[in-house]
Scaffold this motif. Structure first.
Motif, PDB file in Angstrom:
ATOM      1  N   GLN A  48      78.780  57.684   9.533  1.00 11.36           N
ATOM      2  CA  GLN A  48      77.702  56.633   9.269  1.00 11.36           C
ATOM      3  C   GLN A  48      76.635  57.430   8.070  1.00 11.36           C
ATOM      4  O   GLN A  48      75.711  56.745   7.546  1.00 11.36           O
ATOM      5  N   ARG A  56      68.946  55.421  14.037  1.00 13.59           N
ATOM      6  CA  ARG A  56      69.660  54.642  15.138  1.00 13.59           C
ATOM      7  C   ARG A  56      70.778  54.412  14.300  1.00 13.59           C
ATOM      8  O   ARG A  56      71.310  53.721  13.549  1.00 13.59           O
ATOM      9  N   GLY A  58      74.950  53.577  14.690  1.00 14.12           N
ATOM     10  CA  GLY A  58      75.989  52.699  15.426  1.00 14.12           C
ATOM     11  C   GLY A  58      76.811  53.452  16.570  1.00 14.12           C
ATOM     12  O   GLY A  58      76.589  54.844  16.568  1.00 14.12           O
ATOM     13  N   THR A  59      77.626  52.837  17.006  1.00 10.40           N
ATOM     14  CA  THR A  59      78.446  53.303  18.270  1.00 10.40           C
ATOM     15  C   THR A  59      79.414  54.455  17.697  1.00 10.40           C
ATOM     16  O   THR A  59      79.524  55.247  18.438  1.00 10.40           O
ATOM     17  N   LEU A 136      73.364  54.012  19.385  1.00 13.48           N
ATOM     18  CA  LEU A 136      73.207  52.549  20.165  1.00 13.48           C
ATOM     19  C   LEU A 136      74.439  52.411  20.773  1.00 13.48           C
ATOM     20  O   LEU A 136      75.511  52.829  20.467  1.00 13.48           O
ATOM     21  N   PRO A 138      77.281  50.186  22.358  1.00 16.89           N
ATOM     22  CA  PRO A 138      78.188  48.936  21.812  1.00 16.89           C
ATOM     23  C   PRO A 138      77.614  47.655  22.312  1.00 16.89           C
ATOM     24  O   PRO A 138      77.075  47.606  23.337  1.00 16.89           O
ATOM     25  N   TRP A 139      77.987  46.628  21.553  1.00 19.87           N
ATOM     26  CA  TRP A 139      77.144  45.491  21.905  1.00 19.87           C
ATOM     27  C   TRP A 139      78.041  44.911  23.381  1.00 19.87           C
ATOM     28  O   TRP A 139      76.845  44.317  24.018  1.00 19.87           O
ATOM     29  N   THR A 142      75.111  46.357  25.816  1.00 15.25           N
ATOM     30  CA  THR A 142      73.920  46.133  25.620  1.00 15.25           C
ATOM     31  C   THR A 142      73.193  45.232  26.845  1.00 15.25           C
ATOM     32  O   THR A 142      74.006  44.540  27.801  1.00 15.25           O
TER      33      THR A 142
END
Length: 368
Positions: A48, A56, A58-59, A136, A138-139, A142
């Motif tokens: 990233q 922040r 990402g996964t 973060l 993963p979705w 959450t």
């Protein structure tokens, strides 16, 4: 003596050298300062890119690399680094001369990377370098996704429960239907057996056993009826039926009997009962019927019999009938009177036959 020194009363050290005598004042000697605070020259994720304080990520972060530096030129090659990643690592790492720190497989969460510089004497930076960042979830991990997953799971459980309940209900309904159908079949079979047990197969009328039960029941009912109530019994015998069997055969006689049985049933009330009493003899029970009513019914029946014709080859065959009847009143003691009532009607029948047949007889009206 080479390297020899003399200390004077003031604490100064005197050395002899090729340049002359030299004086060293220990009080004026300064201790080297501790290394300055570490700075991050570069911080980046292999997936990233650059990482800044508060980033922040990402996964998928891949490998995270920190390049450290110390803003000093004094003994730069003798500076070592210690680091830790809170809250995963609470202890400082061992001192390393390398200024590059690589972190692999950083799980989702909030972190603070810290680093300090240390010289060979063990003196450390007075200030700790800090670089906070987070990875973060993963979705699907959450809180909202987990809530949705829980609701989905709950919905699936409810759905499975309802599907199972409906399947069980359908199975229950099917079994109930099977039981109901089987019950109806058994009831129908029982009714058919009852009918067969109480019906004459040839004529479709009641048989002798059913006749006896019905007559006994009507006599008991008559004993509880108001004064003036009557019960009548008709015995009916076919005239010349033996000649039909002898001349045309038993098949013709059976067909004639069946046709007469149907005609007798058609001419009676729903409360009356006609039964095959013997080979070509029928009995008719008439509840709540007076002498006059019994006489009219008997005449109607023998007239109906005379009209029954059965085709036989190129002609039609038929017979006439004789009838005798007896009547019992409600005031009489009917206990055990069944045989007596039948005897009275039978005597009247044979009186009719001796008189030539095709007529109705009774004995002195009602009997007490």
């Amino acid at each position: 003596m080479a390297g020899a020194a003399i200390e004077d009363p003031q604490g100064h050290l005197w050395f002899a050298s090729t340049l002359g005598v030299m004086r060293y004042d220990p009080a004026r000697d300064r201790t080297p300062p501790a290394p300055p605070a570490v700075v991050v020259d570069a911080a980046f994720s292999s997936v990233q890119g650059a990482i800044r304080p508060g980033s922040r990520l990402g996964t998928a972060v891949g490998t995270i690399t920190f390049k450290l530096a110390v803003p000093t030129f004094r003994d730069e090659d003798r500076i070592r680094f210690r680091h830790r990643l809170l809250p995963v690592e609470h202890e400082w790492s061992e001192p390393e001369y390398s200024n590059v720190v690589r972190l692999a497989s950083v799980a989702p969460g909030s972190y603070r990377f810290e680093a300090i510089a240390e010289d060979v004497s063990g003196r450390r930076s007075a200030t700790v370098m800090e670089l906070p960042f987070s990875v973060l979830l993963p979705w699907w991990r959450t809180p909202l996704a987990e809530l949705f997953g829980c609701l989905l799971l709950l919905g699936l459980v409810v759905l499975a429960f309802r599907v199972r309940t409906r399947r069980l209900q359908r199975e229950r309904n099917r079994l109930e239907q099977v039981v109901e159908e089987r019950t109806r079949e058994l009831q129908a079979q029982a009714a058919e057996l009852q009918r067969l047990a109480s019906t004459d197969e040839l004529t479709g009328t009641a048989n002798r056993r059913k006749f006896a039960q019905a007559l006994e029941l009507e006599l008991q009912r008559l004993s509880r009826s108001p004064d003036g109530a009557r019960l009548s019994l008709i015995l009916l015998d076919l005239d010349g039926f033996k000649e039909i069997n002898d001349t045309h055969g038993h098949d013709a006689g059976d067909r004639l009997l069946a046709a007469i049985g149907r005609r007798l049933r058609e001419r009676l009330r729903s409360t009356d009962l006609v039964a095959r009493f013997g080979g070509d003899e029928f009995a008719v029970i008439l509840p709540l019927t007076s002498r006059n009513g019994a006489q009219r019914a008997a005449l109607k029946l023998i007239q109906a019999v005379a009209k029954v014709k059965v085709p036989m080859d190129d002609r039609e065959i038929g017979v006439t009938a004789s009838a005798g009847f007896a009547v019992v009143a409600s005031t009489a003691d009917v206990t055990g009177k069944l045989d007596q009532l039948i005897t009275q009607a039978d005597m009247a029948l044979y009186a009719a036959k001796r008189a030539g047949g095709n007529r109705v007889y009774s004995l002195d009206g009602t009997w007490q």
